[in-house]
Design a protein around this motif. Structure first.
Motif, short mmCIF file in Angstrom:
data_model
loop_
_atom_site.label_atom_id
_atom_site.label_comp_id
_atom_site.label_asym_id
_atom_site.label_seq_id
_atom_site.Cartn_x
_atom_site.Cartn_y
_atom_site.Cartn_z
N ILE A 221 -7.33 67.58 20.19
CA ILE A 221 -7.45 66.18 20.42
C ILE A 221 -8.23 65.60 21.52
CG2 ILE A 221 -6.52 63.80 20.78
CD1 ILE A 221 -6.06 64.83 17.71
N GLN A 222 -7.88 66.38 22.83
CA GLN A 222 -8.65 66.15 23.96
C GLN A 222 -9.84 66.83 23.88
OE1 GLN A 222 -6.26 68.33 26.82
NE2 GLN A 222 -5.13 66.53 27.19
N TYR A 223 -10.24 67.84 23.24
CA TYR A 223 -11.72 68.13 23.14
C TYR A 223 -12.38 67.13 22.43
CZ TYR A 223 -15.51 71.03 21.12
OH TYR A 223 -16.71 71.33 20.59
N LEU A 224 -12.12 66.80 21.20
CA LEU A 224 -12.84 65.79 20.41
C LEU A 224 -12.89 64.41 21.28
CD1 LEU A 224 -11.24 66.27 16.97
CD2 LEU A 224 -13.56 67.19 17.75
N GLU A 225 -11.93 64.15 21.94
CA GLU A 225 -11.91 62.71 22.42
C GLU A 225 -13.39 62.87 23.77
OE1 GLU A 225 -10.56 59.76 22.60
OE2 GLU A 225 -9.36 60.05 21.01
N THR A 226 -13.48 64.02 24.25
CA THR A 226 -14.64 63.99 25.28
C THR A 226 -15.56 64.54 24.98
OG1 THR A 226 -13.62 66.45 26.03
CG2 THR A 226 -12.64 64.51 27.35
N GLN A 227 -15.79 65.47 23.90
CA GLN A 227 -17.03 66.27 23.24
C GLN A 227 -17.81 65.25 22.39
OE1 GLN A 227 -18.37 69.16 24.53
NE2 GLN A 227 -16.83 68.74 26.17
N ILE B 76 -14.34 56.51 18.46
CA ILE B 76 -13.21 57.67 18.11
C ILE B 76 -11.97 57.29 18.46
CG2 ILE B 76 -14.23 59.26 19.68
CD1 ILE B 76 -12.73 61.33 18.65
N SER B 77 -11.07 57.37 17.57
CA SER B 77 -9.53 56.75 17.95
C SER B 77 -8.61 57.80 17.37
CB SER B 77 -9.19 55.30 17.34
OG SER B 77 -7.91 54.82 17.35
N SER B 78 -8.19 58.80 18.20
CA SER B 78 -7.41 60.10 17.54
C SER B 78 -5.91 59.89 17.66
CB SER B 78 -7.69 61.15 18.34
OG SER B 78 -7.62 60.92 19.87
N LEU B 79 -5.42 60.49 16.69
CA LEU B 79 -4.05 60.36 16.49
C LEU B 79 -3.36 61.78 16.62
CD1 LEU B 79 -3.68 57.89 13.32
CD2 LEU B 79 -2.95 57.61 15.82
N GLU B 80 -2.47 61.98 17.71
CA GLU B 80 -1.99 63.19 17.72
C GLU B 80 -0.60 63.39 17.12
OE1 GLU B 80 -1.96 64.53 21.91
OE2 GLU B 80 -0.39 65.97 21.47
N GLY B 81 -0.30 64.30 16.04
CA GLY B 81 1.14 64.60 15.53
C GLY B 81 0.93 65.10 14.15
N GLU B 82 2.09 65.15 13.40
CA GLU B 82 2.08 65.55 12.21
C GLU B 82 1.24 64.70 11.22
OE1 GLU B 82 4.16 68.11 10.71
OE2 GLU B 82 5.18 68.55 12.61
N TYR B 83 0.50 65.12 10.19
CA TYR B 83 -0.07 64.41 9.23
C TYR B 83 0.33 63.05 8.55
CZ TYR B 83 -3.39 68.64 9.29
OH TYR B 83 -4.16 69.80 9.36
N SER B 84 1.72 63.37 8.11
CA SER B 84 2.36 62.54 7.18
C SER B 84 2.61 61.31 8.28
CB SER B 84 3.67 63.07 6.65
OG SER B 84 3.81 62.28 5.67
N GLU B 85 3.14 61.52 9.19
CA GLU B 85 3.59 60.46 10.27
C GLU B 85 2.42 59.66 10.69
OE1 GLU B 85 5.67 61.72 13.72
OE2 GLU B 85 7.01 62.92 12.10
N MET B 86 1.43 60.43 11.06
CA MET B 86 0.24 59.80 11.63
C MET B 86 -0.63 59.17 10.62
SD MET B 86 0.34 60.22 14.80
CE MET B 86 2.00 60.56 14.94
N LEU B 87 -0.63 59.68 9.32
CA LEU B 87 -1.32 58.68 8.19
C LEU B 87 -0.55 57.39 8.13
CD1 LEU B 87 -1.85 60.97 5.33
CD2 LEU B 87 -3.54 59.70 6.53
#
Ligand code: AVI
Length: 331
Positions: A125-131, A141-152
């Motif tokens: 997530i950090q890599y994508l947010e910066t790169q 970009i608005s990332s979500l860190e966690g398990e797929y189901s919960e984050m969906l």
């Protein structure tokens, strides 16, 4: 890679090491000893997987890369078709090598969208947010860190935008067909009618081609499997002797199930600390640990899964060899 959890225990109450330990104990105590392939991906596992993707035998990566790099405009127009602003949600984005083509194209076309990568790994997530903003200027970009189901579920509450889900790389293939259907239904439950999902899956083909992809000559996949035993040694203070287990992949062309095992080369015992207990696991000579399923499908089977999960099929995108497909499902 799938970061979804098979565990039924509430996440908040246990730390990752405890969950890992319990999953390992449960798996190795079972009659058919098994480990969960989601645990392959520690730092070394990530590096080995990167090398697998670059190996000549592992065609999956290049096939899907070809689809994303040569059919970009077609993919984009399908996703843009319903119109309006949308959230492009990617489950397990890695470094976006493949989806990057699509993102680049959409930004250039001034499409009104937010890219929402979902991953359990902080470093991804950090890599994508910066790169990503450097690679693709203008991307939202608005990332979500966690398990797929919960984050969906979270993504569905954060924005009422139309949604497009990307689940690439045949990650769905690391679940059994039953789990894959349940997972697809779960995705569907977070979508509104008309939303889309683009699902990358490996297809049934010449069994020798499939088997070679999981048995590369350089032995990277072998190391990749054995690395999980090393991880257990390190994190659970176990004493697996890596030299006493051999990598054994199989492929059944009738069912499409490609399975990897580590086979004990002799009768042996392995110990580790689980909480306050000393766990002792006995292996017979020739006894396997079931490590991973990489399920292969036909397009008919994929179409059926879509339908059973509450989607219709909006299109299939194949590579030029017809070995891999990105299926577009419409809720
Ligand atoms: C991540 N996943 C889709 C890979 C696969 O093909 O099942 C993991 C892998 N295992 C061995 N090689 C690659």
């Amino acid at each position: 890679r799938t970061n979804q959890s098979n565990s039924t225990v509430a996440r908040g109450t246990e730390n990752n090491n405890t969950i890992f330990c319990r999953d390992v104990v449960d798996g190795l105590r079972a009659d058919m000893k098994h480990l969960q392939s989601k645990y392959f991906y520690d730092a070394m596992g990530d590096r080995l997987f990167q090398r697998i993707m670059n190996s000549p035998e592992y065609y999956l990566f290049n096939c899907e890369l070809e689809i994303f790099s040569t059919r970009t405009a077609d993919l984009a127009s399908l996703l843009l078709q319903p119109g309006g602003s949308f959230d492009l949600i990617e489950l397990g984005p890695g470094d976006c090598t493949k989806s990057g083509y699509l993102l680049q194209h959409l930004v250039k076309a001034n499409a009104d969208f937010t890219y929402v990568p979902i991953d359990i790994s902080t470093s991804i997530i950090q890599y994508l947010e910066t790169q990503l903003p450097q690679r693709i200027p203008g991307i939202k970009i608005s990332s979500l860190e966690g398990e797929y189901s919960e984050m969906l579920a979270k993504a569905a509450t954060i924005s009422r935008n139309r949604k497009v889900i990307l689940f690439l790389g045949s990650n769905l293939g690391n679940m059994t067909p039953e789990q894959a259907l349940a997972f697809s239904r779960n995705i569907r439950s977070h979508l509104q009618k008309g939303d889309l999902a683009l699902i990358g899956l490996d297809l049934k083909k010449d069994p020798n081609t499939v088997l070679a992809a999981y048995n590369d000559k350089e032995g990277i996949t072998r190391q990749f499997n054995l690395n999980l035993l090393k991880r257990i040694n390190r994190e659970l203070k176990a004493n697996f002797d890596i030299s006493k287990f051999e990598h054994y992949p199989t492929y059944d062309p009738a069912t499409g199930s490609c399975k990897s095992y580590l086979v004990s080369q002799e009768e042996q015992s392995v110990c580790f600390i689980a909480g306050n207990n000393l766990e002792v696991i006995n292996f017979k000579k020739g006894e396997p640990i079931y490590m991973e399923l990489s399920q292969k499908y036909t397009t008919d089977e994929i179409g059926r899964m879509a339908q059973q999960a509450g989607f219709s099929t909006a299109g299939f995108f194949y590579d030029s060899k017809g070995w891999f497909v990105d299926a577009c499902w419409k809720a």
